[in-house]
Motif scaffolding. Structure first.
Motif, PDB file in Angstrom:
ATOM      1  N   GLU A   1      -4.012  13.313   5.804  1.00  0.00           N
ATOM      2  CA  GLU A   1      -2.906  12.528   6.505  1.00  0.00           C
ATOM      3  C   GLU A   1      -2.511  11.373   5.854  1.00  0.00           C
ATOM      4  OE1 GLU A   1      -4.972  11.759  10.390  1.00  0.00           O
ATOM      5  OE2 GLU A   1      -5.239  13.991  11.106  1.00  0.00           O
ATOM      6  N   ILE A   2      -2.878  10.854   5.000  1.00  0.00           N
ATOM      7  CA  ILE A   2      -2.700   9.659   4.198  1.00  0.00           C
ATOM      8  C   ILE A   2      -2.221  10.295   2.642  1.00  0.00           C
ATOM      9  CG2 ILE A   2      -5.033   9.020   3.720  1.00  0.00           C
ATOM     10  CD1 ILE A   2      -3.943   6.358   3.497  1.00  0.00           C
ATOM     11  N   GLU A   3      -1.202   9.826   2.057  1.00  0.00           N
ATOM     12  CA  GLU A   3      -0.852  10.268   0.801  1.00  0.00           C
ATOM     13  C   GLU A   3      -1.290   9.163  -0.249  1.00  0.00           C
ATOM     14  OE1 GLU A   3      -0.026  12.780  -1.417  1.00  0.00           O
ATOM     15  OE2 GLU A   3       0.443  13.302   0.385  1.00  0.00           O
TER      16      GLU A   3
ATOM     17  N   MET B   1      -4.228  -1.609  13.487  1.00  0.00           N
ATOM     18  CA  MET B   1      -5.394  -1.942  12.759  1.00  0.00           C
ATOM     19  C   MET B   1      -6.644  -1.152  13.233  1.00  0.00           C
ATOM     20  SD  MET B   1      -4.305  -3.534   9.977  1.00  0.00           S
ATOM     21  CE  MET B   1      -3.040  -2.632   9.774  1.00  0.00           C
ATOM     22  N   ASP B   2      -6.313  -0.790  14.310  1.00  0.00           N
ATOM     23  CA  ASP B   2      -7.700  -0.304  15.123  1.00  0.00           C
ATOM     24  C   ASP B   2      -8.239   0.945  14.345  1.00  0.00           C
ATOM     25  OD1 ASP B   2      -7.667  -2.219  17.044  1.00  0.00           O
ATOM     26  OD2 ASP B   2      -6.828  -0.780  18.587  1.00  0.00           O
TER      27      ASP B   2
ATOM     28  N   GLU C   1     -10.299   4.390   9.233  1.00  0.00           N
ATOM     29  CA  GLU C   1      -9.991   5.922   8.885  1.00  0.00           C
ATOM     30  C   GLU C   1      -9.334   5.972   7.622  1.00  0.00           C
ATOM     31  OE1 GLU C   1      -8.590   8.072  12.256  1.00  0.00           O
ATOM     32  OE2 GLU C   1      -9.897   7.121  13.700  1.00  0.00           O
ATOM     33  N   SER C   2      -8.363   5.254   7.392  1.00  0.00           N
ATOM     34  CA  SER C   2      -7.385   5.335   6.450  1.00  0.00           C
ATOM     35  C   SER C   2      -8.275   4.833   4.977  1.00  0.00           C
ATOM     36  CB  SER C   2      -6.165   4.426   6.440  1.00  0.00           C
ATOM     37  OG  SER C   2      -5.507   5.186   7.536  1.00  0.00           O
TER      38      SER C   2
ATOM     39  N   HIS D   1     -11.387   6.234  -0.018  1.00  0.00           N
ATOM     40  CA  HIS D   1     -12.800   6.277  -0.824  1.00  0.00           C
ATOM     41  C   HIS D   1     -13.000   7.548  -1.150  1.00  0.00           C
ATOM     42  CE1 HIS D   1     -13.502   1.764  -1.073  1.00  0.00           C
ATOM     43  NE2 HIS D   1     -13.131   1.817   0.165  1.00  0.00           N
ATOM     44  N   ALA D   2     -12.849   8.464  -0.287  1.00  0.00           N
ATOM     45  CA  ALA D   2     -13.192  10.053  -0.371  1.00  0.00           C
ATOM     46  C   ALA D   2     -12.490  10.323  -1.780  1.00  0.00           C
ATOM     47  CB  ALA D   2     -12.744  10.707   0.994  1.00  0.00           C
ATOM     48  N   GLU D   3     -10.943   9.915  -1.808  1.00  0.00           N
ATOM     49  CA  GLU D   3     -10.156  10.261  -2.880  1.00  0.00           C
ATOM     50  C   GLU D   3     -10.635   9.714  -4.249  1.00  0.00           C
ATOM     51  OE1 GLU D   3      -6.815  12.591  -4.213  1.00  0.00           O
ATOM     52  OE2 GLU D   3      -7.982  12.442  -2.352  1.00  0.00           O
TER      53      GLU D   3
END
Length: 275
Positions: free
Chosen positions: A118-120, A216-217, A221-222, A227-229
């Protein structure tokens, strides 16, 4: 004599290449017809053509090839040029290998979970930034927002928006034993003033970055995706993280755009530096 077509066919090059090398003075035809402009080559020029093609395959530019051909083959000089070229090829190989790993991971994610991230996320360097800023150590995570917003407002009220001074709001976060050290401010080239301090965030050679859209809530998650990447790419965080608030105007935060920036280093490199 060989026509340009025959010469190109034997040498396995294009007419366009031969014309380009002619213009560069690298391989001049033995004869050019004055009326038609047709180029003709002597068969003996095939030896020079083959040498040009061989050097091009090694990755040499036209300037280096011209020097080699005009000054003769000097073993020591060729060795130096090849050493430079080897370093370039090794770098290209590392980049290609990293891209292949990235492609394989994305394919595996799609095949396993049937969706895209969901995030590039990209890798890039970060420039040094001089900030008009306020700094604080916040003991509790929920209290950070109560420090960040008012600090931006306080600095903005002092420096105003002269010459677009409020266009680059940045916050840096660094975990410590006493809590989270937070630096909040705007990119600033002016003189120091009472009410804020001038802080320079250092340039970072490499950072993993991604764009968070909206409130910002859900920014945590982003950051988890970032950090996973980082782990998946074989990196570790190498410094405080930053948030660049590209757009932060609306009260409900629905159209906010925030770039998340985490400086990183190769895990092996950082581990070796600590031993």
């Amino acid at each position: 004599m060989l026509s340009i077509g025959a010469f190109a066919q034997i040498g396995q090059v294009t007419h366009r290449m031969l014309r380009h090398w002619d213009t560069a003075g690298l391989l001049v035809p033995a004869h050019v017809d004055e009326s038609s402009g047709y180029r003709s080559y002597d068969p003996s020029q095939l030896e020079r053509l083959h040498r040009i093609v061989a050097l091009r395959h090694l990755g040499f530019g036209l300037e280096d090839i011209a020097l080699i051909l005009d000054q003769g083959v000097d073993a020591a000089r060729i060795a130096r040029l090849l050493q430079v070229r080897r370093a370039e090829v090794e770098r290209e190989h590392r980049i290609a290998a990293a891209r292949l790993i990235d492609v394989e991971r994305r394919l595996h994610l799609i095949e396993r979970e049937h969706h895209m991230s969901e995030i590039e996320i990209i890798e890039k360097p970060l420039p040094a930034v001089r900030l008009a800023a306020r700094r604080g150590v916040i003991p509790s995570q929920p209290d950070i927002a109560d420090f960040v917003g008012p600090s931006f407002d306080a600095v903005a009220s002092i420096i105003g928006d002269e010459s677009g001074s409020l266009t680059t709001p940045i916050a840096q976060y660094h975990a410590s034993e006493d809590g989270t050290e937070v630096i909040v401010g705007y990119a600033y080239n002016g003189a120091p003033r009472e009410g804020f301090e001038v802080v320079t965030l250092p340039a970072e050679r490499l950072a993993i970055c991604g764009i968070h859209l909206g409130s910002m809530d859900r920014i945590a998650e982003s950051w988890q995706s970032i950090h996973a990447e980082i782990i998946a790419r074989g990196f570790v965080p190498s410094g405080p993280c930053r948030e660049l608030y590209v757009r932060a105007v609306s009260e409900d935060q629905s159209d906010w755009v925030t770039e998340l920036q985490q400086p990183v280093a190769a895990a092996a490199v950082l581990r070796d530096s600590r031993t």
